[in-house]
Design an enzyme around this catalytic site. Structure first.
Site, short mmCIF file in Angstrom:
data_model
loop_
_atom_site.label_atom_id
_atom_site.label_comp_id
_atom_site.label_asym_id
_atom_site.label_seq_id
_atom_site.Cartn_x
_atom_site.Cartn_y
_atom_site.Cartn_z
N HIS A 1 0.99 -1.10 -0.07
CA HIS A 1 -0.10 0.12 0.08
C HIS A 1 0.88 1.29 0.07
CE1 HIS A 1 0.35 0.05 4.68
NE2 HIS A 1 0.32 1.26 4.50
N ASP B 1 1.27 -7.68 2.41
CA ASP B 1 1.49 -6.36 2.04
C ASP B 1 2.91 -5.81 1.92
OD1 ASP B 1 1.11 -3.58 1.82
OD2 ASP B 1 -0.15 -3.49 3.64
N SER C 1 4.17 2.30 8.44
CA SER C 1 3.90 1.31 7.33
C SER C 1 5.13 1.11 6.35
CB SER C 1 2.71 1.86 6.25
OG SER C 1 1.26 1.81 6.99
#
Length: 729
Positions: free
Chosen positions: A80, A215, A663
């Site tokens: 992402h 991810d 992230s």
């Protein structure tokens, strides 16, 4: 498996140690005992040194974190986080979002886009005295003095164009640090799984657990042949980092100590209860409502146009993530009553403060905070009513023309010569995520919301006046039809225009920007004046809060502000609610169990086939819960169902303290070897931005064994596997 859950419950630590803290690297020696207690053996002094492994392999993307994993500039981050890079290279014919992408050789690695950067932090210097000493008392002059001192330090730091420097405020303006980062401008896409792997579960699973998301994405940093950062060019060569992470192919097990390093964006743990209540009662619900409306609009329009859906995929994903976080914060505030907890702590602080400071200072701070909240509410809808990408560009361009009338040192940050490359890149990037039809519909919705408010701005109302026989929609159609800003070359050309050129223009968006300029500048002046007042009030109170926390033996670290931090914890599950314990690991079988064939639970057939074949290779693990296995083997024969312990772990939980910006952060074992990538938090933990609860605060990570399995057994990324340095326990 219910017995396994029961065993895990017995074995769960309950997080006896509070793993709170987003620590600046230099602070690590001060918590060396805490690291040791968690089983983190790498010396704290080594973690404090940004020139040594592993910290010199941790890099920022400007909005996420990544890390170098090969001597050829290969870096890994979240899927992402690389979403826009994947989108940038996708089209209706080659939809890498849907199908994934793998460059089988370096010459097939495309640019991640003109805006993509990798930032390697090389130095962090305390400049508090240079910023804070002998500041003017008058609020606006004070803010301008702080800005001027920051710009002077940045200019000196950026004597080499290959570096990007910034001065960041810590502890609400009590401290300032100069951050020096090597800026790599040629970033390329190397390997990304399909979105049905990288975002498996979509918004339904976002912030939820158990998760089964792959991810991850690999990027590569390139530089000129002289080894120095350079813009994209076909003959650039891979960057050779000072170090790169070793990857522990054995991963981690329950109870292992871990730590993560990255660039957390923002937390509010030292904010007052009144600030939380404003967020809970007005700010978060208002923002979430707008995000949802915009998502619904784009998805409805994208359903009939694949190309449009690809263009706005990154925008939608970002808004959906933010909206679910806002809703999670609101739910968390209700479930735990964070406001009451903060108020109780605040009351205890004020009792202590009564004999250590001036109570009037708190009253003054609260009054300023209230003024800021009113100011934000007053301008919120006016600002949204300028949300068109073209008007945003026009506003920035006209501001640039105005700023260029000043000496470079006197210009506003963002409009100096150092900013021009990135300024131009932003103008170029519009093309990859812009469509007139969508922009117009979204802008119209914001305008209509603005027109329904009491706080209105005459100059904007005048520009939005609808002529007889028209409606708002047709009036806006006319603006888009008459502008030249949809053309990239035209947008870039305005960077060299004078204010007089803007003021003589008939382009409707340029005219609107010119008309709004004075109002926008008056608004900015009011905001800066308030900031000047807060630059006195907040640091004074923060100094007292730090003294109080130290007195109580509580951890003292700054709120997250996008700078490099380290956090530690352990691999551990948690009690989600009554009678529901969530184990720390998920496995391949969970992907199959969730699979429906319908987005977002539409795992690729190649993944399902590999799982069905039992093709796990050396990534197979049979001791995720070694203590639980031993416990169960005393009760049952492990030989009966060995497969109950035999799989590839997909995601895992830990108690490390993270937030947005973390992230892509590398997750390390106690020896500093890569074992996973941070990508999310559990729903119950979202409120950690305001209050850290060690019992339920968990971060969610991609297990490195799943990444290696995908590379090895699903996508045949052998060329990349050969680049990695794999170690085992």
């Amino acid at each position: 498996m219910r017995n396994l859950v029961a065993a895990a419950l017995v074995l769960s630590s309950g997080v006896a140690l509070a793993d709170e803290g987003q620590w600046q690297p230099y602070q690590m020696p001060s918590i060396a005992d805490k690291l040791k207690a968690r089983g983190i053996d790498i010396p704290a002094e080594q973690l404090a040194d940004l020139s040594r492994y592993p910290m010199n392999a941790v890099v920022g993307l400007g909005y996420c974190t990544a890390s170098f994993v090969s001597p050829q500039g290969l870096a890994v981050t979240n899927h992402h986080c690389a979403f826009r890079a994947i989108q940038y290279n996708s089209s209706k014919e080659k939809n890498y979002l849907a199908d994934g992408f793998l460059a089988t050789s370096m010459d097939k690695e495309p640019s991640a886009g003109p805006n993509e950067r990798l930032y390697v932090t090389e130095a962090v210097t305390d400049v508090s005295a240079q910023i804070r000493d002998a500041l003017p008392e008058e609020p606006l002059a004070r803010v301008e003095a702080i800005e001027n001192r920051q710009k002077a330090l940045i200019k000196e730091c950026e004597s080499d164009d290959n570096y990007r420097c910034s001065v960041r405020s810590f502890h609400n303006g009590l401290e300032y640090y100069l951050i020096k980062q090597l800026m790599i401008r040629d970033v390329r896409l190397v390997y990304a799984p399909p979105e049905s792997v990288g975002g498996y579960g979509g918004d339904i699973d976002n912030y939820e657990y158990p998760r089964h998301s792959g991810d991850f994405t690999f990027l590569r940093a390139y530089v000129g042949k002289d080894g120095k950062p350079a813009p994209y060019a076909e003959d650039n060569v891979p960057y050779q980092p000072k170090s790169f992470l070793k990857i522990n192919a054995s991963g981690v097990k329950a109870g292992d100590g871990v730590f993560a390093a990255g660039y957390p964006g923002s937390t509010s743990r030292y904010r007052l209860t009144t600030e939380l209540e404003f967020a809970s009662d007005w700010l978060y619900p208002t923002q979430a409502k707008r995000f949802q409306a915009r998502i619904d609009t784009i998805e409805a329009m994208g359903a009939a146009d694949t190309e449009l859906a690809i263009k706005y995929a990154g925008t939608v994903a970002g808004m959906a993530n933010r909206m679910k976080k806002l809703n999670g914060l609101l739910d968390g505030f209700k479930a735990t009553d964070i406001a009451a907890i903060k108020q109780q702590r605040e009351d205890a602080f004020m009792t202590w403060y009564a004999s250590h400071g001036d109570a009037k200072q708190m009253d003054e701070l609260k009054a300023l905070i209230k003024e800021g909240q009113t100011q934000y509410q007053t301008t919120y809808y006016f600002n949204n009513a300028q949300s068109s990408d073209l008007l945003t560009a026009a506003n920035s361009l006209y501001r640039l023309a105005k700023e260029k009338q000043k000496a470079d040192a006197d210009r506003e940050l963002g409009y100096q010569e150092r900013d021009m490359k990135m300024f131009a890149d932003r103008l170029k990037r519009i093309d990859s995520s812009f469509d007139v039809k969508v922009d117009k519909v979204l802008w119209q919705a914001d305008i209509e919301e603005y027109l329904g408010q009491n706080q209105r701005v005459d100059v904007l109302d005048k520009m939005l006046t609808v002529k007889e026989g028209q409606d708002l929609s047709s009036m806006l159609d006319g603006l888009y039809a008459a502008t030249g800003l949809t053309d990239q070359a035209t947008r870039l050309g305005w960077m060299d225009k004078t204010p007089a050129d803007f003021e003589a223009s008939d382009d409707p968006f340029i005219k609107l920007a010119v008309a709004l300029y004075d109002t926008r500048m008056a608004q900015e002046k009011a905001e800066k004046t308030l900031d000047g007042k807060l630059s006195i009030a907040r640091p004074a109170m923060m100094q007292a809060v730090i003294a109080y926390n130290k007195d109580k033996g509580w951890p003292v670290y700054p709120d997250a502000n996008g700078t490099l931090r380290i956090t530690y914890g352990m691999v551990d599950g948690y009690q989600s609610r009554d009678a529901l314990y969530k184990q720390p690991f998920t496995r391949l079988e969970g992907i199959v169990a969730k699979h429906t064939g319908v987005e977002p639970f539409n795992a690729p057939q190649k993944v399902l086939d590999a799982i069905k074949r039992g093709d796990m290779g050396k990534h197979n693990v049979d001791d995720l819960y070694p203590d639980a296995r031993s416990f169960m083997c005393k009760l049952f024969s492990c030989l009966d169902k060995p497969e109950a312990f035999n799989s590839v772990p997909v995601n895992f939980l830990s108690s490390v303290d993270t937030t947005g910006g973390n992230s892509g952060s590398p997750v390390f074992n106690g020896r500093g070897e890569l074992v996973g990538l941070n990508f999310d938090s559990t729903y119950e933990a979202i409120t950690k931005d305001w209050f850290f609860n060690p019992e339920i605060t968990r971060a969610v990570h991609v297990d490195v064994r799943y990444i290696l399995w995908m590379m090895d057994k699903v996508d045949n990324a052998q060329n990349l596997l050969q680049e990695l340095t794999l170690v085992t326990n």
